[in-house]
Design a protein around this motif. Structure first.
Motif, PDB file in Angstrom:
ATOM      1  N   ASP A  29      47.479  54.351  35.932  1.00  0.00           N
ATOM      2  CA  ASP A  29      47.064  52.950  35.977  1.00  0.00           C
ATOM      3  C   ASP A  29      46.240  52.567  34.756  1.00  0.00           C
ATOM      4  OD1 ASP A  29      48.304  52.714  38.418  1.00  0.00           O
ATOM      5  OD2 ASP A  29      46.453  52.869  39.591  1.00  0.00           O
ATOM      6  N   ALA A  30      46.236  51.270  34.451  1.00  0.00           N
ATOM      7  CA  ALA A  30      45.402  50.720  33.393  1.00  0.00           C
ATOM      8  C   ALA A  30      44.043  50.318  33.969  1.00  0.00           C
ATOM      9  CB  ALA A  30      46.085  49.510  32.760  1.00  0.00           C
ATOM     10  N   PHE A  31      43.109  50.061  33.062  1.00  0.00           N
ATOM     11  CA  PHE A  31      41.747  49.716  33.462  1.00  0.00           C
ATOM     12  C   PHE A  31      41.249  48.572  32.595  1.00  0.00           C
ATOM     13  CE2 PHE A  31      37.135  50.050  33.318  1.00  0.00           C
ATOM     14  CZ  PHE A  31      36.790  50.283  34.643  1.00  0.00           C
ATOM     15  N   PHE A  32      40.585  47.599  33.228  1.00  0.00           N
ATOM     16  CA  PHE A  32      40.008  46.477  32.494  1.00  0.00           C
ATOM     17  C   PHE A  32      38.627  46.204  33.070  1.00  0.00           C
ATOM     18  CE2 PHE A  32      40.903  41.804  31.031  1.00  0.00           C
ATOM     19  CZ  PHE A  32      39.941  41.959  30.032  1.00  0.00           C
ATOM     20  N   GLY A  33      37.603  46.673  32.354  1.00  0.00           N
ATOM     21  CA  GLY A  33      36.228  46.496  32.810  1.00  0.00           C
ATOM     22  C   GLY A  33      35.457  45.558  31.910  1.00  0.00           C
ATOM     23  N   GLU A  34      34.469  44.891  32.473  1.00  0.00           N
ATOM     24  CA  GLU A  34      33.677  43.963  31.665  1.00  0.00           C
ATOM     25  C   GLU A  34      32.984  44.665  30.508  1.00  0.00           C
ATOM     26  OE1 GLU A  34      30.070  40.680  31.898  1.00  0.00           O
ATOM     27  OE2 GLU A  34      30.454  41.936  33.656  1.00  0.00           O
TER      28      GLU A  34
ATOM     29  N   GLY B 135      51.723  42.028  37.478  1.00  0.00           N
ATOM     30  CA  GLY B 135      51.249  40.669  37.274  1.00  0.00           C
ATOM     31  C   GLY B 135      50.819  39.932  38.527  1.00  0.00           C
ATOM     32  N   GLU B 136      50.840  40.606  39.690  1.00  0.00           N
ATOM     33  CA  GLU B 136      50.464  39.959  40.948  1.00  0.00           C
ATOM     34  C   GLU B 136      49.208  40.610  41.522  1.00  0.00           C
ATOM     35  OE1 GLU B 136      52.570  38.459  45.080  1.00  0.00           O
ATOM     36  OE2 GLU B 136      53.378  40.223  44.079  1.00  0.00           O
ATOM     37  N   LEU B 137      48.262  39.787  41.889  1.00  0.00           N
ATOM     38  CA  LEU B 137      47.023  40.273  42.483  1.00  0.00           C
ATOM     39  C   LEU B 137      47.304  40.877  43.854  1.00  0.00           C
ATOM     40  CD1 LEU B 137      43.927  40.482  42.437  1.00  0.00           C
ATOM     41  CD2 LEU B 137      43.852  38.121  43.294  1.00  0.00           C
ATOM     42  N   GLN B 138      46.956  42.154  44.038  1.00  0.00           N
ATOM     43  CA  GLN B 138      47.279  42.881  45.262  1.00  0.00           C
ATOM     44  C   GLN B 138      46.125  42.933  46.265  1.00  0.00           C
ATOM     45  OE1 GLN B 138      50.386  44.159  45.942  1.00  0.00           O
ATOM     46  NE2 GLN B 138      51.050  43.203  44.026  1.00  0.00           N
ATOM     47  N   PHE B 139      44.937  43.268  45.785  1.00  0.00           N
ATOM     48  CA  PHE B 139      43.799  43.362  46.695  1.00  0.00           C
ATOM     49  C   PHE B 139      42.498  43.285  45.908  1.00  0.00           C
ATOM     50  CE2 PHE B 139      44.764  47.951  45.890  1.00  0.00           C
ATOM     51  CZ  PHE B 139      43.545  48.362  45.367  1.00  0.00           C
ATOM     52  N   GLY B 140      41.431  43.078  46.656  1.00  0.00           N
ATOM     53  CA  GLY B 140      40.117  43.041  46.043  1.00  0.00           C
ATOM     54  C   GLY B 140      39.050  43.522  47.004  1.00  0.00           C
ATOM     55  N   LEU B 141      37.990  44.091  46.439  1.00  0.00           N
ATOM     56  CA  LEU B 141      36.822  44.493  47.197  1.00  0.00           C
ATOM     57  C   LEU B 141      35.578  44.052  46.435  1.00  0.00           C
ATOM     58  CD1 LEU B 141      39.025  47.089  47.301  1.00  0.00           C
ATOM     59  CD2 LEU B 141      37.382  47.826  49.028  1.00  0.00           C
ATOM     60  N   VAL B 142      34.616  43.530  47.167  1.00  0.00           N
ATOM     61  CA  VAL B 142      33.337  43.103  46.592  1.00  0.00           C
ATOM     62  C   VAL B 142      32.240  43.680  47.486  1.00  0.00           C
ATOM     63  CG1 VAL B 142      31.838  41.147  46.073  1.00  0.00           C
ATOM     64  CG2 VAL B 142      34.294  40.997  45.582  1.00  0.00           C
ATOM     65  N   TYR B 143      31.335  44.438  46.867  1.00  0.00           N
ATOM     66  CA  TYR B 143      30.287  45.099  47.640  1.00  0.00           C
ATOM     67  C   TYR B 143      28.917  44.672  47.134  1.00  0.00           C
ATOM     68  CZ  TYR B 143      27.528  48.879  49.770  1.00  0.00           C
ATOM     69  OH  TYR B 143      26.599  49.582  50.496  1.00  0.00           O
TER      70      TYR B 143
ATOM     71  N   PHE C  79      42.819  44.903  42.077  1.00  0.00           N
ATOM     72  CA  PHE C  79      43.989  45.632  41.592  1.00  0.00           C
ATOM     73  C   PHE C  79      45.159  44.669  41.446  1.00  0.00           C
ATOM     74  CE2 PHE C  79      47.773  48.400  42.129  1.00  0.00           C
ATOM     75  CZ  PHE C  79      47.554  49.243  41.032  1.00  0.00           C
ATOM     76  N   VAL C  80      45.758  44.671  40.254  1.00  0.00           N
ATOM     77  CA  VAL C  80      46.906  43.828  39.924  1.00  0.00           C
ATOM     78  C   VAL C  80      48.097  44.735  39.664  1.00  0.00           C
ATOM     79  CG1 VAL C  80      47.832  42.155  38.270  1.00  0.00           C
ATOM     80  CG2 VAL C  80      45.415  42.059  38.918  1.00  0.00           C
ATOM     81  N   TYR C  81      49.255  44.383  40.223  1.00  0.00           N
ATOM     82  CA  TYR C  81      50.464  45.189  40.003  1.00  0.00           C
ATOM     83  C   TYR C  81      51.617  44.273  39.623  1.00  0.00           C
ATOM     84  CZ  TYR C  81      53.869  48.950  40.615  1.00  0.00           C
ATOM     85  OH  TYR C  81      54.841  49.896  40.407  1.00  0.00           O
TER      86      TYR C  81
ATOM     87  N   PRO D 160      51.978  53.074  48.102  1.00  0.00           N
ATOM     88  CA  PRO D 160      51.039  53.387  47.013  1.00  0.00           C
ATOM     89  C   PRO D 160      49.978  52.318  46.793  1.00  0.00           C
ATOM     90  CG  PRO D 160      53.217  52.844  46.145  1.00  0.00           C
ATOM     91  CD  PRO D 160      53.369  53.020  47.618  1.00  0.00           C
ATOM     92  N   ILE D 161      50.286  51.049  47.061  1.00  0.00           N
ATOM     93  CA  ILE D 161      49.274  50.002  46.912  1.00  0.00           C
ATOM     94  C   ILE D 161      48.205  50.156  47.985  1.00  0.00           C
ATOM     95  CG2 ILE D 161      48.829  47.525  46.870  1.00  0.00           C
ATOM     96  CD1 ILE D 161      50.469  48.484  44.499  1.00  0.00           C
ATOM     97  N   TYR D 162      48.640  50.393  49.220  1.00  0.00           N
ATOM     98  CA  TYR D 162      47.672  50.545  50.299  1.00  0.00           C
ATOM     99  C   TYR D 162      46.839  51.817  50.116  1.00  0.00           C
ATOM    100  CZ  TYR D 162      45.591  49.842  54.845  1.00  0.00           C
ATOM    101  OH  TYR D 162      44.678  49.612  55.849  1.00  0.00           O
ATOM    102  N   GLN D 163      47.445  52.853  49.537  1.00  0.00           N
ATOM    103  CA  GLN D 163      46.681  54.064  49.241  1.00  0.00           C
ATOM    104  C   GLN D 163      45.544  53.749  48.273  1.00  0.00           C
ATOM    105  OE1 GLN D 163      49.528  56.907  47.773  1.00  0.00           O
ATOM    106  NE2 GLN D 163      50.133  57.584  49.815  1.00  0.00           N
TER     107      GLN D 163
END
Length: 260
Positions: free
Chosen positions: A66-71, A113-121, A109-111, A4-7
């Motif tokens: 999932d939860a969401f935290f946006g600026e 309490g652990e940072l799982q992955f990130g994308l920056v475009y 994405f944090v799961y 599910p994390i990789y998805q």
């Protein structure tokens, strides 16, 4: 993959490109944007808000658990849900509004309490940085590597600044860096500068305080590249922000000393 994390990681690739296309459309029509001030050197435009709303909507449709935290729209469900998407729709709003290309969309994405992955475009340059615990660090799908420097004289260090930091604090950091024979860089986007560390363009990055949405995605990418950072999520860094120090393992101690 069925994990599910990789998805979510795979889903995020399409998500961030769609959000980037929306933001780029606004960037190409800067004269028509509505802009509001949030404080000293801190502005928000309709591009920031609409891009975040798009990201939020698409995540809610795909992963309502999932939860969401946006600026721009803040936290939703972060105290009760295991998975948290942390989003900055446009990191580098001031460069964005000035017609400078150093801005990006950042999604982490944090799961549990652990940072799982990130994308920056970075849409203007069409550069997509990505990486995580289950994925290598890449730029547009190709592997990236850290700079191999071991001294501050071996490259350029990005020094972040914002109005939550006292001017004398950043001046002291710059003074130490320059006295050590180093050189500084700043482009107005913490996320993008941290990705430049991950791909070897910069030797390191340091900022006395940065918000989680500005850096978590890039931290995941740096870790996937074998880089080192401080424990950003310590002391509730997700909600309160924290200092950020980043570099390859060999040069990290020298960069850390710049803010000691």
């Amino acid at each position: 993959m069925s994990d599910p994390i990789y998805q979510r990681y795979s889903f995020a690739h399409g998500l961030i490109r769609e959000a980037g296309a929306l933001a780029l459309g606004y960037f190409n029509e800067l004269g028509s944007l509505t802009v509001k001030s949030k404080g000293l050197q801190d502005v928000v435009s309709e591009a920031d808000l609409q891009t975040e709303l798009l990201i939020k909507k698409l995540i809610a449709g795909a992963y309502p658990e999932d939860a969401f935290f946006g600026e721009e729209t803040g936290p939703v469900g972060i105290d009760s849900k295991r998975g948290i998407w942390v989003v900055d729709p446009i990191d580098g709003t001031q460069p964005f509004l000035s017609g400078i290309s150093s801005w990006c969309v950042s999604i982490a994405f944090v799961y549990d309490g652990e940072l799982q992955f990130g994308l920056v475009y970075a849409p203007k340059d069409d550069e997509l940085f990505a990486g995580g615990l289950q994925a290598p660090s890449t730029l547009n799908g190709r592997p990236i590597e850290l700079q191999k420097g071991t001294e501050l004289t071996d490259g350029v260090v990005s020094v972040g600044y914002n109005n939550r930091i006292q001017p004398e604090t950043v001046i002291a950091t710059l003074e130490q860096l320059l006295e050590a024979g180093g050189m500084y860089h700043r482009n107005g986007s913490g996320a993008l500068s941290l990705c430049y560390v991950a791909c070897g363009r910069l030797l390191g990055y340091v900022e006395s305080h940065i918000n989680s949405w500005d850096c978590l995605a890039a931290i995941a990418i740096i870790h996937a590249a074998g880089g080192r950072t401080n424990d950003f999520l310590a002391h509730d860094g997700l909600s309160n922000g924290n200092a950020i120090i980043a570099g390859n393992p060999a040069v990290y101690p020298a960069i850390e000393a710049l803010v000691s």
